[in-house]
Design a protein around this motif. Structure first.
Motif, PDB file in Angstrom:
ATOM      1  N   ILE A  35     -20.800  18.662  12.346  1.00  0.00           N
ATOM      2  CA  ILE A  35     -20.582  18.536  10.907  1.00  0.00           C
ATOM      3  C   ILE A  35     -19.120  18.242  10.605  1.00  0.00           C
ATOM      4  N   ALA A  36     -18.209  18.810  11.411  1.00  0.00           N
ATOM      5  CA  ALA A  36     -16.769  18.561  11.224  1.00  0.00           C
ATOM      6  C   ALA A  36     -16.442  17.127  11.603  1.00  0.00           C
ATOM      7  N   VAL A  37     -17.078  16.637  12.685  1.00  0.00           N
ATOM      8  CA  VAL A  37     -16.867  15.253  13.106  1.00  0.00           C
ATOM      9  C   VAL A  37     -17.288  14.299  12.003  1.00  0.00           C
ATOM     10  N   LEU A  38     -18.455  14.568  11.391  1.00  0.00           N
ATOM     11  CA  LEU A  38     -18.950  13.721  10.326  1.00  0.00           C
ATOM     12  C   LEU A  38     -18.031  13.745   9.115  1.00  0.00           C
ATOM     13  N   ALA A  39     -17.480  14.914   8.808  1.00  0.00           N
ATOM     14  CA  ALA A  39     -16.583  15.042   7.658  1.00  0.00           C
ATOM     15  C   ALA A  39     -15.311  14.237   7.874  1.00  0.00           C
ATOM     16  N   ILE A  40     -14.749  14.360   9.081  1.00  0.00           N
ATOM     17  CA  ILE A  40     -13.522  13.630   9.403  1.00  0.00           C
ATOM     18  C   ILE A  40     -13.786  12.129   9.383  1.00  0.00           C
ATOM     19  N   SER A  41     -14.943  11.729   9.940  1.00  0.00           N
ATOM     20  CA  SER A  41     -15.312  10.309   9.956  1.00  0.00           C
ATOM     21  C   SER A  41     -15.459   9.776   8.536  1.00  0.00           C
ATOM     22  N   SER A  42     -16.028  10.612   7.654  1.00  0.00           N
ATOM     23  CA  SER A  42     -16.229  10.204   6.265  1.00  0.00           C
ATOM     24  C   SER A  42     -14.899   9.975   5.563  1.00  0.00           C
ATOM     25  N   VAL A  43     -13.938  10.877   5.815  1.00  0.00           N
ATOM     26  CA  VAL A  43     -12.607  10.728   5.229  1.00  0.00           C
ATOM     27  C   VAL A  43     -11.959   9.451   5.732  1.00  0.00           C
ATOM     28  N   SER A  44     -12.089   9.216   7.045  1.00  0.00           N
ATOM     29  CA  SER A  44     -11.512   8.006   7.646  1.00  0.00           C
ATOM     30  C   SER A  44     -12.098   6.757   7.025  1.00  0.00           C
ATOM     31  N   SER A  45     -13.433   6.781   6.789  1.00  0.00           N
ATOM     32  CA  SER A  45     -14.093   5.630   6.174  1.00  0.00           C
ATOM     33  C   SER A  45     -13.595   5.395   4.762  1.00  0.00           C
ATOM     34  N   SER A  46     -13.372   6.504   4.023  1.00  0.00           N
ATOM     35  CA  SER A  46     -12.894   6.374   2.648  1.00  0.00           C
ATOM     36  C   SER A  46     -11.514   5.743   2.613  1.00  0.00           C
ATOM     37  N   VAL A  47     -10.656   6.140   3.551  1.00  0.00           N
ATOM     38  CA  VAL A  47      -9.310   5.570   3.637  1.00  0.00           C
ATOM     39  C   VAL A  47      -9.388   4.088   3.930  1.00  0.00           C
ATOM     40  N   ALA A  48     -10.277   3.717   4.878  1.00  0.00           N
ATOM     41  CA  ALA A  48     -10.419   2.310   5.247  1.00  0.00           C
ATOM     42  C   ALA A  48     -10.880   1.482   4.059  1.00  0.00           C
ATOM     43  N   LEU A  49     -11.843   2.039   3.274  1.00  0.00           N
ATOM     44  CA  LEU A  49     -12.371   1.310   2.130  1.00  0.00           C
ATOM     45  C   LEU A  49     -11.358   1.208   0.990  1.00  0.00           C
ATOM     46  N   ALA A  50     -10.325   2.079   1.005  1.00  0.00           N
ATOM     47  CA  ALA A  50      -9.334   2.088  -0.059  1.00  0.00           C
ATOM     48  C   ALA A  50      -8.276   1.007   0.102  1.00  0.00           C
ATOM     49  N   ILE A  51      -8.285   0.284   1.225  1.00  0.00           N
ATOM     50  CA  ILE A  51      -7.320  -0.775   1.438  1.00  0.00           C
ATOM     51  C   ILE A  51      -7.503  -1.839   0.352  1.00  0.00           C
ATOM     52  N   PRO A  52      -6.447  -2.153  -0.410  1.00  0.00           N
ATOM     53  CA  PRO A  52      -6.599  -3.089  -1.528  1.00  0.00           C
ATOM     54  C   PRO A  52      -6.876  -4.510  -1.068  1.00  0.00           C
ATOM     55  N   SER A  53      -7.673  -5.233  -1.856  1.00  0.00           N
ATOM     56  CA  SER A  53      -7.926  -6.637  -1.562  1.00  0.00           C
ATOM     57  C   SER A  53      -6.790  -7.475  -2.139  1.00  0.00           C
ATOM     58  N   LEU A  54      -6.511  -8.605  -1.504  1.00  0.00           N
ATOM     59  CA  LEU A  54      -5.415  -9.482  -1.914  1.00  0.00           C
ATOM     60  C   LEU A  54      -5.951 -10.889  -2.143  1.00  0.00           C
ATOM     61  N   GLU A  55      -5.531 -11.508  -3.245  1.00  0.00           N
ATOM     62  CA  GLU A  55      -5.856 -12.907  -3.503  1.00  0.00           C
ATOM     63  C   GLU A  55      -4.593 -13.612  -3.974  1.00  0.00           C
ATOM     64  N   LEU A  56      -4.214 -14.646  -3.247  1.00  0.00           N
ATOM     65  CA  LEU A  56      -3.026 -15.413  -3.592  1.00  0.00           C
ATOM     66  C   LEU A  56      -3.456 -16.736  -4.219  1.00  0.00           C
ATOM     67  N   LYS A  57      -3.016 -16.974  -5.458  1.00  0.00           N
ATOM     68  CA  LYS A  57      -3.402 -18.185  -6.179  1.00  0.00           C
ATOM     69  C   LYS A  57      -2.203 -19.133  -6.292  1.00  0.00           C
ATOM     70  N   TYR A  58      -2.424 -20.377  -5.857  1.00  0.00           N
ATOM     71  CA  TYR A  58      -1.369 -21.392  -5.949  1.00  0.00           C
ATOM     72  C   TYR A  58      -2.028 -22.763  -5.842  1.00  0.00           C
ATOM     73  N   PHE A  59      -1.212 -23.792  -5.959  1.00  0.00           N
ATOM     74  CA  PHE A  59      -1.717 -25.150  -5.784  1.00  0.00           C
ATOM     75  C   PHE A  59      -2.104 -25.385  -4.323  1.00  0.00           C
ATOM     76  N   ASP A  60      -2.821 -26.454  -4.073  1.00  0.00           N
ATOM     77  CA  ASP A  60      -3.159 -26.824  -2.699  1.00  0.00           C
ATOM     78  C   ASP A  60      -1.931 -27.485  -2.069  1.00  0.00           C
ATOM     79  N   ALA A  61      -0.917 -26.646  -1.841  1.00  0.00           N
ATOM     80  CA  ALA A  61       0.377 -27.102  -1.338  1.00  0.00           C
ATOM     81  C   ALA A  61       1.104 -25.897  -0.748  1.00  0.00           C
ATOM     82  N   ARG A  62       2.181 -26.171  -0.036  1.00  0.00           N
ATOM     83  CA  ARG A  62       2.994 -25.072   0.496  1.00  0.00           C
ATOM     84  C   ARG A  62       3.891 -24.514  -0.606  1.00  0.00           C
ATOM     85  N   GLY A  63       4.871 -25.302  -1.025  1.00  0.00           N
ATOM     86  CA  GLY A  63       5.682 -24.960  -2.191  1.00  0.00           C
ATOM     87  C   GLY A  63       6.165 -23.528  -2.269  1.00  0.00           C
ATOM     88  N   ALA A  64       6.058 -22.937  -3.462  1.00  0.00           N
ATOM     89  CA  ALA A  64       6.603 -21.608  -3.729  1.00  0.00           C
ATOM     90  C   ALA A  64       5.752 -20.475  -3.184  1.00  0.00           C
TER      91      ALA A  64
END
Length: 277
Positions: A35-64
């Motif tokens: 039960i302790a293993v499952l609890a620790i695993s659950s916390v670890s999963s929550s941390v992993a899912l909390a990683i923010p998503s990133l989207e970078l918007k720009y022209f189809d070019a290198r530029g800025a």
């Protein structure tokens, strides 16, 4: 708005799962109750899912936006690379215009690039985006002082780029004749740029821990800024002249070369979408 989207998903996307499995195996070997293993695993999963998503918007070019993309490549970060297509033979970008009119780009005063965190937290201004990502990727040192010194070098690089733009020989400049542009270009690469790079070289020697590094002995935002200045040249015609202007700056050249040989950076540069600029 039908923005073209390319998603970059490196292998680091799976690191959290691997760590969870390793943790479970170790805990079981230590005979920790299930039960302790499952609890620790659950916390670890929550941390992993909390990683923010990133989207970078720009022209189809290198530029800025390209320095930000290089930082993401070096940091092996997952993100969505959204690009506003530029109509062939023109500088028109209908999708960008629609995004601007819809208010989608208001955080950057109706301009691109724009970084979206978790889909609804925008960051405008290319340098603010770069600093945010550099910190996220561990490229700003270990203290506030480190971060300030690293940022100082990045700003030196921006000064060089801004000075080049002010010379006015870009293909996009319509205020000068071809003869005037040619003269300004010659003066920049033969006189102005070598002098400025020499000053940057002296500054970087004060913080470099060893050859190939701008700050200490590990990757930093300053390294990426130097790479972008000397190696990741937007206009192909300027590449050879830039390296010639830097020929007496051995440290700067070694930094740019090392970053270009970083596996993730090399892979990105080799596979990134082809663009006009």
């Amino acid at each position: 708005c039908h923005t073209s989207v390319r998603t970059v998903i490196p292998h680091s996307h799976f690191i959290a799962t691997t760590q969870q499995i390793t943790c479970i195996l170790v805990l079981r070997a230590m005979k920790i109750p299930s039960i302790a293993v499952l609890a620790i695993s659950s916390v670890s999963s929550s941390v992993a899912l909390a990683i923010p998503s990133l989207e970078l918007k720009y022209f189809d070019a290198r530029g800025a936006a390209e320095t930000a993309r290089i930082i993401l490549a070096l940091g092996d970060e997952e993100y969505t690379d959204s690009r506003y297509e530029i109509a062939p033979g023109t500088m028109s970008a209908p999708e960008f215009k629609a995004a601007k009119e819809s208010g989608e780009l208001d955080a950057n005063l109706g301009r691109a690039p724009l970084l979206l965190i978790d889909g609804d937290q925008p960051i405008g201004q290319s340098k603010a985006i770069e600093r945010y990502l550099a910190k996220k990727c561990g490229l700003m040192g270990d203290s506030d002082l480190d971060a300030a010194q690293i940022d100082c070098i990045a700003e030196h690089c921006r000064d060089v780029k801004d000075a080049q733009m002010r010379k006015g020989f870009s293909a996009f400049n319509k205020d000068k004749s071809d003869e005037e542009k040619a003269e300004a270009r010659k003066e920049w690469f033969e006189t102005d740029m070598p002098v400025m790079l020499g000053k940057v070289e002296k500054a970087v020697k004060l913080t470099s821990g060893k050859d190939g590094y701008a700050f200490g002995e590990k990757n930093s935002y300053a390294d990426v800024a130097i790479f972008s200045l000397l190696k990741d040249i937007t206009m192909d015609a300027d590449k050879e002249d830039t390296l010639k202007a830097a020929e007496n700056c051995a440290l700067l050249v070694s930094i740019a070369e090392r970053i270009s040989n970083e596996p993730n950076v090399s892979k990105w540069v080799g596979n990134r979408p082809k663009s006009m600029f």
